[in-house]
Each structure stands twice: as C-alpha cells, then as structure tokens.
Design an enzyme around this catalytic site. Sequence first.
Site, PDB file in Angstrom:
ATOM      1  N   LYS A  97      72.865 -64.122 -98.749  1.00 11.38           N
ATOM      2  CA  LYS A  97      72.097 -64.942 -99.688  1.00 11.38           C
ATOM      3  C   LYS A  97      71.476 -64.073-100.774  1.00 11.38           C
ATOM      4  O   LYS A  97      70.971 -62.979-100.493  1.00 11.38           O
ATOM      5  CB  LYS A  97      71.012 -65.705 -98.924  1.00 11.38           C
ATOM      6  CG  LYS A  97      70.180 -66.654 -99.770  1.00 11.38           C
ATOM      7  CD  LYS A  97      69.184 -67.419 -98.895  1.00 11.38           C
ATOM      8  CE  LYS A  97      68.338 -68.360 -99.736  1.00 11.38           C
ATOM      9  NZ  LYS A  97      67.378 -69.140 -98.904  1.00 11.38           N
TER      10      LYS A  97
ATOM     11  N   SER B 122      67.286 -73.862-100.118  1.00 15.54           N
ATOM     12  CA  SER B 122      67.751 -72.922-101.130  1.00 15.54           C
ATOM     13  C   SER B 122      68.992 -72.138-100.710  1.00 15.54           C
ATOM     14  O   SER B 122      69.584 -71.426-101.515  1.00 15.54           O
ATOM     15  CB  SER B 122      66.619 -71.932-101.445  1.00 15.54           C
ATOM     16  OG  SER B 122      66.292 -71.154-100.295  1.00 15.54           O
TER      17      SER B 122
ATOM     18  N   SER C 178      64.998 -74.392 -95.865  1.00 15.05           N
ATOM     19  CA  SER C 178      66.143 -73.875 -96.623  1.00 15.05           C
ATOM     20  C   SER C 178      67.324 -73.404 -95.793  1.00 15.05           C
ATOM     21  O   SER C 178      68.374 -73.094 -96.342  1.00 15.05           O
ATOM     22  CB  SER C 178      65.682 -72.743 -97.549  1.00 15.05           C
ATOM     23  OG  SER C 178      64.868 -73.266 -98.569  1.00 15.05           O
TER      24      SER C 178
END
Length: 495
Positions: free
Chosen positions: A78, A154, A178
């Site tokens: 990520k 996210s 997230s």
Amino acid sequence: MANHNSDFDSYDGLGLAELVRKKKVHPKELVEFSIKKIEKLNPELNAVIHTTFDQANKLASSNKIPKGIFAGVPLLLKDLLHEVKGEPITNGSKAYRKFRAAQDSDFVSKLRGSGFIFLGTTNVPEFALMGITEPQAYGPTRNPWDTERTPGGSSGGSASAVASGMVPIATASDGGGSIRIPAAYCGLFGLKPTRGRVPVYPKGRVWQGASCDLVVTKTVRDTAAVLDVASGTDRSEAFYLGPPNVSYLTDMKKSPGKLRIAYSFTSPIGTGVNPDHVSGVMETVKLLKSLGHKLVPETPNIDGKKLAQSYVTMYFGEVASEIDHLKKTLGRKARMGDLESTTWILGVLGKSVPAGEFVNAMRTWDEAAYSMEEFHKSYDLYLTPTTAEPPAKIGELAPKLWEEIAMQIIGRLGLGKLLLASGMVDQLVEKNLSRTPFTQLANLTGQPSMSVPLAKTQLGLPIGMQFTAPRGREDLLLRLAAQLEKAKPWGKFKV
C-alpha cells in the site's frame, strides 16, 4: 518444472509458497505471472501506481530470497506507511511525489524476511482520508466486480489488485475501516488486528492508535500466516501488547466452540442501511445458528453519534499535523495548491479544534472501550454488516462544483472556526460515514475486527459481514472465520 501458469489464480499465497517449496514452480514464474496480470488488468483497474518489476525479477532469479513461509510469493504494498528503502511512497498525494523512503518500515521488513517479493505499490486516496480510492494525483481505482464502482478505501488499490488476481496478497492499513471496507466491497477477507499487535515503527502513534497494518487476502489462512509474521513488539512502544501466545495459522484450525454472538444491523449514527445488507446479516445469523452458536439481537451501550464526532475530531487534527509535517518534504510550508481541496479544508478544521476538545475526544474513545469490555462479558463477538451500502459509483462521492468553490474560498480565508460553528461538520460526518458507519468503533476501542464475504446484493456484488472481538482475541476471530469459510466457501483454492 511443471507449468502451472494456467491455474496460478486458483492458489492462495500459502498454496503458491508450497509449490515453490516443493520445487514444482520457480519464484520467477510466479513473478512473471503477476507482472503479466498487472500489465493486462491495471490499465482499466488502476490499482497499481508504482512498480518494481526489475528488482523483483532480479531477486526471483537469485538465491537470496529469505527462506520464510511465503518464500517466492509476489506481494503489492500500500502507498501509505509501508515504506521500502529507496522507493517512493506518496500517500496518494502529489505533495510527496519526490519523497523516497530512508528505510524499510518494521512491517515491510518482517514481510521481506518471510520471503515475499515486492512488485510495487497500490493506489490510495490522499492521506488515506476517504472510504473510496479516487486521488487526484493518480485517478480512481476500480472494483473488479463492477468497474463502474469503487473498491472502497483507503486500501482500495490493494483490494482491487487481490480481487482481480494480480497478486494473492497485498498490504493494507485500517484507521477507520480501511482494511474491512475494501475487503467487503471486493469479496475478500480482511482483519484489523488489535491495537499494538503489529508494529508501525518508524511512524509510532498512527492516528492516535486507531490505525493498524495488515493485509487483504483471498483466504483466512493467508491472513493468519501474515499475522504470525507481522506480530511483535513495536520499537516505538507507543502501544505495548506483547507477543501473541499462539501461532494464528495453527490455532485457526481449532473449533471456535459454541459462541454467544450479539448482532445488529442498525446504523450507530442513525442513518439508513441497505435492505440487502440487512438480509445479509439475517442470512449470517441463520448460518451461525446452524453451526451451533447462540445469536442475540443486541447493541453496545455507546452513543454512536458522539463516538463519530470524536473520530472526526482526531481526523481533523491528524490532517492538520500531516500538512505541517509536509515542510520537511517540500522544504517550505505547504500551500493549498499542494493538496486536494478537501484535504486542505480538513487541515483548516484541525487547526480550529481546541486542544481540550481533542482530549475530550480521546476520553470518548476510552469510554467506548470500557463499554465494549462490559459488553463482551455477555457476548463473545459482535456481528454487524461491514458497510451500510454497496460500493458507490466512481465519482459519486466527489465534491460538487459548488462544494469545490466553497472549499476554495474557506481554505484561502482560513474560516475553520466559522465552519465548525455552522453545523456543516455534522453534515460532513453524516455524508462521509453514512455508507460505512460500523467500522470505526473497533479502531477507537482498539479491538480486532474482521470482514468476511458471506453475502451478496441482488446485483451480485459482495457484502461483508463484520465480527468484532475483545482486545487480543484475533485467535477467536480467525477460528470462526475458518469455520465460516468451510461452511460457506467464497472461493476454491488449491493447497
């Protein structure tokens, strides 16, 4: 070696690692397969924003892959917190495009040591602030189940990449849902661990302890194995939990026993819940009863709206701090043009929140944690839908033109106190949390919580079911998840 290229998609991460270990497949074959999938699918999905293919091929061809449980398995990271020395990490923002990490984060170092081969980084909303992944710096990431919809945020880029088969596992983080929201939207398994379970060094206190790192995966056992790898004492010791007493991969094979599970599908902030998601909860209740568990309709004694307000108070303050911190990267104070308008406005609001109000917000978190401790004296787990609505259409939640103009004016005039007094913040809370009101509780109380893909909408989109356990009881969640995966499989994987 046998050619397994045609069905690598039918293996999870541990399955691929087993092929490597038995010398049925070379790591270079796995890397090449994933690279081809990324090159084929990413132009449409936009899940991956930076690649390290050359480094991956070089490592896969060498004898330097660490002999860990995931030796030779491709992984995507990520674009937030998960720093790789010398590589860019931009937090979804053009302001960080020239930034290069000085060192591996502890989480990344543990993953590297387990044998993963890194292929690049996945898309995130700017500063990970949204439950959708549509940063202006990189454009929107799309959901493989329906490319007109968001994969959530996210960790949307990671979820899109795993759901489409680019890689079997991708890293994720969860400061308000997230990990669980993208997992729910993309038909994946996602676990947010207990606060302090996975080290976050060198960042220390991320979102005041609300944010935790782990992964999104196709199978429960992959998540359990990564949790074994990643668990440990954080060098920053901002939150000390101590090492786990079990191997989660081994322990998940045990029966969870007969559990007493409370369930609810009522939004804690009083907003609506899609009928498909209500039906999903009731279907899950029926399944759990068939497995011998006791289900009781009940909710914790917590003021959901007050808790949501405390969450956004932290949110404002963290953005303001992040904008101030940009000076180290930019060599000057950040300006409004460096960031998206929404991000800048959140920072303006953060500078307008009194210190006493911020401390009161932290006390609200602790009060909720005490309430959940009492709640779990009666109930082993708490079941809700992971989200209240199916994934939004791409662009559906973007600011309208008039909102963008208003934000520009407010941002340039610094009218944060006026905005707080106007009641617009309450509207902001409802707009941003009404689709995902269930996930923040576990972040603020520090509890482990998982999303399990157990239902679908009438349109065939995945719906996640969220289970929350007492602090430190990831073992209980993983045992139940393994039982549910066997009872109602969401995928067929060779092991």
